[in-house]
Design an enzyme around this catalytic site. Structure first.
Site, PDB file in Angstrom:
ATOM      1  N   PRO A  95      -4.574  18.922  -6.021  1.00 10.75           N
ATOM      2  CA  PRO A  95      -5.661  19.910  -4.588  1.00 10.75           C
ATOM      3  C   PRO A  95      -5.933  21.169  -4.996  1.00 10.75           C
ATOM      4  O   PRO A  95      -5.167  21.128  -5.839  1.00 10.75           O
ATOM      5  CB  PRO A  95      -4.931  19.194  -3.510  1.00 10.75           C
ATOM      6  CG  PRO A  95      -3.858  18.151  -4.548  1.00 10.75           C
ATOM      7  CD  PRO A  95      -3.963  18.225  -5.744  1.00 10.75           C
ATOM      8  N   TYR A  97      -7.906  25.023  -3.806  1.00 12.39           N
ATOM      9  CA  TYR A  97      -8.323  25.497  -2.676  1.00 12.39           C
ATOM     10  C   TYR A  97      -8.831  27.154  -3.389  1.00 12.39           C
ATOM     11  O   TYR A  97      -8.543  27.543  -4.426  1.00 12.39           O
ATOM     12  CB  TYR A  97      -7.778  25.769  -0.772  1.00 12.39           C
ATOM     13  CG  TYR A  97      -6.175  26.247  -1.089  1.00 12.39           C
ATOM     14  CD1 TYR A  97      -6.216  27.332  -0.745  1.00 12.39           C
ATOM     15  CD2 TYR A  97      -5.077  25.446  -1.876  1.00 12.39           C
ATOM     16  CE1 TYR A  97      -5.230  28.226  -0.883  1.00 12.39           C
ATOM     17  CE2 TYR A  97      -4.025  26.466  -1.929  1.00 12.39           C
ATOM     18  CZ  TYR A  97      -4.205  27.211  -1.209  1.00 12.39           C
ATOM     19  OH  TYR A  97      -2.627  28.190  -1.666  1.00 12.39           O
ATOM     20  N   ARG A 160      -3.809  20.201   4.241  1.00 12.45           N
ATOM     21  CA  ARG A 160      -5.357  19.916   3.075  1.00 12.45           C
ATOM     22  C   ARG A 160      -5.007  19.282   1.997  1.00 12.45           C
ATOM     23  O   ARG A 160      -5.662  18.157   1.975  1.00 12.45           O
ATOM     24  CB  ARG A 160      -5.900  20.840   3.210  1.00 12.45           C
ATOM     25  CG  ARG A 160      -4.955  22.359   2.248  1.00 12.45           C
ATOM     26  CD  ARG A 160      -6.231  23.112   1.714  1.00 12.45           C
ATOM     27  NE  ARG A 160      -5.373  24.282   1.208  1.00 12.45           N
ATOM     28  CZ  ARG A 160      -4.807  25.411   2.233  1.00 12.45           C
ATOM     29  NH1 ARG A 160      -5.392  25.218   3.028  1.00 12.45           N
ATOM     30  NH2 ARG A 160      -4.002  26.214   1.321  1.00 12.45           N
ATOM     31  N   ARG A 165      -5.500  14.816  -1.619  1.00 20.37           N
ATOM     32  CA  ARG A 165      -4.657  13.282  -2.474  1.00 20.37           C
ATOM     33  C   ARG A 165      -4.913  12.305  -1.946  1.00 20.37           C
ATOM     34  O   ARG A 165      -4.955  11.166  -3.080  1.00 20.37           O
ATOM     35  CB  ARG A 165      -2.941  13.560  -2.330  1.00 20.37           C
ATOM     36  CG  ARG A 165      -2.389  14.390  -2.825  1.00 20.37           C
ATOM     37  CD  ARG A 165      -0.559  14.832  -3.349  1.00 20.37           C
ATOM     38  NE  ARG A 165      -0.617  15.625  -2.033  1.00 20.37           N
ATOM     39  CZ  ARG A 165      -0.102  16.579  -1.702  1.00 20.37           C
ATOM     40  NH1 ARG A 165      -0.361  17.369  -3.091  1.00 20.37           N
ATOM     41  NH2 ARG A 165       0.438  16.843  -0.501  1.00 20.37           N
ATOM     42  N   ASP A 186      -1.618  22.796  -9.049  1.00 19.82           N
ATOM     43  CA  ASP A 186      -2.732  23.547 -10.036  1.00 19.82           C
ATOM     44  C   ASP A 186      -1.389  25.133 -10.177  1.00 19.82           C
ATOM     45  O   ASP A 186      -1.712  25.397 -10.927  1.00 19.82           O
ATOM     46  CB  ASP A 186      -4.345  24.159  -9.841  1.00 19.82           C
ATOM     47  CG  ASP A 186      -3.888  25.050  -7.900  1.00 19.82           C
ATOM     48  OD1 ASP A 186      -3.172  24.903  -7.180  1.00 19.82           O
ATOM     49  OD2 ASP A 186      -5.265  25.096  -7.977  1.00 19.82           O
ATOM     50  N   ASP A 187      -0.282  25.414  -9.140  1.00 21.63           N
ATOM     51  CA  ASP A 187       0.088  26.349  -8.867  1.00 21.63           C
ATOM     52  C   ASP A 187       1.747  25.866 -10.050  1.00 21.63           C
ATOM     53  O   ASP A 187       2.480  27.270 -10.000  1.00 21.63           O
ATOM     54  CB  ASP A 187       0.018  27.426  -7.763  1.00 21.63           C
ATOM     55  CG  ASP A 187       0.864  25.978  -6.479  1.00 21.63           C
ATOM     56  OD1 ASP A 187       0.756  25.007  -7.003  1.00 21.63           O
ATOM     57  OD2 ASP A 187       1.159  26.469  -5.779  1.00 21.63           O
ATOM     58  N   GLU A 286       6.178  13.057   0.785  1.00 18.00           N
ATOM     59  CA  GLU A 286       7.087  12.634  -0.678  1.00 18.00           C
ATOM     60  C   GLU A 286       7.754  11.279   0.015  1.00 18.00           C
ATOM     61  O   GLU A 286       7.708   9.928  -0.502  1.00 18.00           O
ATOM     62  CB  GLU A 286       7.693  13.470  -1.483  1.00 18.00           C
ATOM     63  CG  GLU A 286       6.885  14.724  -1.525  1.00 18.00           C
ATOM     64  CD  GLU A 286       7.284  16.261  -0.765  1.00 18.00           C
ATOM     65  OE1 GLU A 286       6.823  17.033  -1.135  1.00 18.00           O
ATOM     66  OE2 GLU A 286       7.779  15.395   0.320  1.00 18.00           O
ATOM     67  N   HIS A 314       8.481  23.511  -9.707  1.00 17.70           N
ATOM     68  CA  HIS A 314       7.995  24.316  -8.240  1.00 17.70           C
ATOM     69  C   HIS A 314       8.183  25.920  -7.957  1.00 17.70           C
ATOM     70  O   HIS A 314       9.378  26.086  -7.247  1.00 17.70           O
ATOM     71  CB  HIS A 314       8.401  22.993  -7.956  1.00 17.70           C
ATOM     72  CG  HIS A 314       7.071  23.361  -6.138  1.00 17.70           C
ATOM     73  ND1 HIS A 314       6.819  21.525  -5.062  1.00 17.70           N
ATOM     74  CD2 HIS A 314       5.737  23.898  -5.566  1.00 17.70           C
ATOM     75  CE1 HIS A 314       6.302  21.980  -4.433  1.00 17.70           C
ATOM     76  NE2 HIS A 314       5.671  23.752  -4.609  1.00 17.70           N
TER      77      HIS A 314
END
Length: 341
Positions: A95, A97, A160, A165, A186-187, A286, A314
């Protein structure tokens, strides 16, 4: 008179080679442009060298003459071809943004996926509309991808990422994509070893993840405790989340996509569509999602053996106060700070 004298002299032959032309008709002369090579004697069998005349320095002795096509196979090259075995397909869901460092995050993750052995399918999901910048980046990345859009009312969206997902899960189920599904934000930071280790998973795999706490002054280890590949317990440091059934980060598990569209084959706990829930408390997405895939730890596989390696991080990093570069390009030249010499 001079003109006719010059004409007669010009037509008169001055070379004896033209005398042959006067002896006969040109139409009866045989002109041939064929170049006939000198005759070469080839010895079919070498036999006893004593019975052959002494060879000159540049002479070549041929043992046998045979016309045909000979297929030559290099055993080393053939071994390399036979050693290549295509692994399971990895379906990486990301995902994304619009934000200040979105281009940096997507390019970093895309360059990593280029290094992963194929087949790899990267599913990038955006909210409401597909941006031109993201589409152009995916086209130029050189990997197999699908660019999806999650159509959801922003006023009703609690998380979001959950809806993005779910859009990817619906796409995988509808098209019956076969592979191992992995939610890769992505981060986050990932090692190449992580993606190679995923291909050992048959049903559901999990591994520990290091998370940087929101206060940025400590790191939290969350994930399975393993005896070999058997999950025997969990790491967790957050008291507020100890009520969860499975202590796994969203980036700390992967599962077989066939579970989504073939529930009877895998005897999954629920018969309905497997989706992430936006109605649960933050941090419980999760565990509620995993409970739809497996019944307990016996159906899980810890990777790598012993779960003793950290393969992704993370970070929870946000770029607050940074202006979003429209179009990921500069609309005009910036002011000169230091003039050129």
């Amino acid at each position: 008179m001079c003109f006719f004298l010059g004409l007669l002299l010009g037509m008169a032959p001055f070379n004896s080679d033209f005398s042959e032309l006067r002896q006969g008709d040109l139409r009866k002369t045989d002109f041939s442009f064929e170049m006939k090579p000198e005759a070469v004697s080839v010895q079919k069998s070498a036999g006893d060298l004593a019975s052959i005349e002494k060879l000159k320095e540049n002479d070549l002795l041929v043992g046998a003459v045979e016309l045909g096509v000979v297929e030559k196979i290099d055993k080393t090259d053939m071994k390399k071809v036979l050693d290549f075995v295509a692994g399971k397909q990895l379906i990486v869901v990301s995902p994304t943004y619009s934000r200040a460092i979105q281009a940096y995050y997507l390019n970093r993750l895309g360059q990593l996926l280029r290094l992963v052995k194929p087949p790899v399918l990267w599913i990038v999901v955006e909210m409401n509309e597909a941006s031109v910048e993201t589409a152009e980046m995916l086209r130029n990345m050189g990997i197999m991808y699908r660019h999806l859009v999650c159509v959801q009312n922003n006023t009703d969206v609690k998380d979001r990422g959950v809806h993005q997902r779910n859009t990817a899960l619906e796409h995988i189920e509808r098209h019956r994509l076969d592979g191992l599904v992995y939610f890769a934000a992505d981060d986050n930071i990932y090692s190449l070893e992580l993606f190679e280790s995923m291909r050992e998973i048959s049903r559901f795999g999990t591994w520990p993840v290091v998370m940087l706490a929101q206060s940025k002054n400590k790191a939290i280890l969350e994930g399975p405790v393993c005896n070999g590949s058997q999950v025997i317990g969990w790491h967790t440091n957050e008291k507020s989340k100890r009520l969860r059934r499975f202590h796994v980060d969203m980036a700390g598990f992967s599962f077989n996509s066939i579970i989504l569209w073939d529930p009877k084959r895998w005897h999954r706990p629920t018969s309905g569509p497997i989706r992430q829930l936006d109605t649960v408390k933050e941090g419980f997405q999760e565990t509620t999602f995993i409970e739809q895939i497996v019944e307990d730890e016996s159906q899980m596989e810890g990777i790598p053996l012993g779960c003793n390696r950290i393969m992704n991080w993370h970070l929870h990093l946000e770029a607050h106060g940074l202006a979003f570069p429209k179009g990921w390009v500069l609309p005009k030249n910036l002011d000169v700070v230091i003039p050129s010499k």
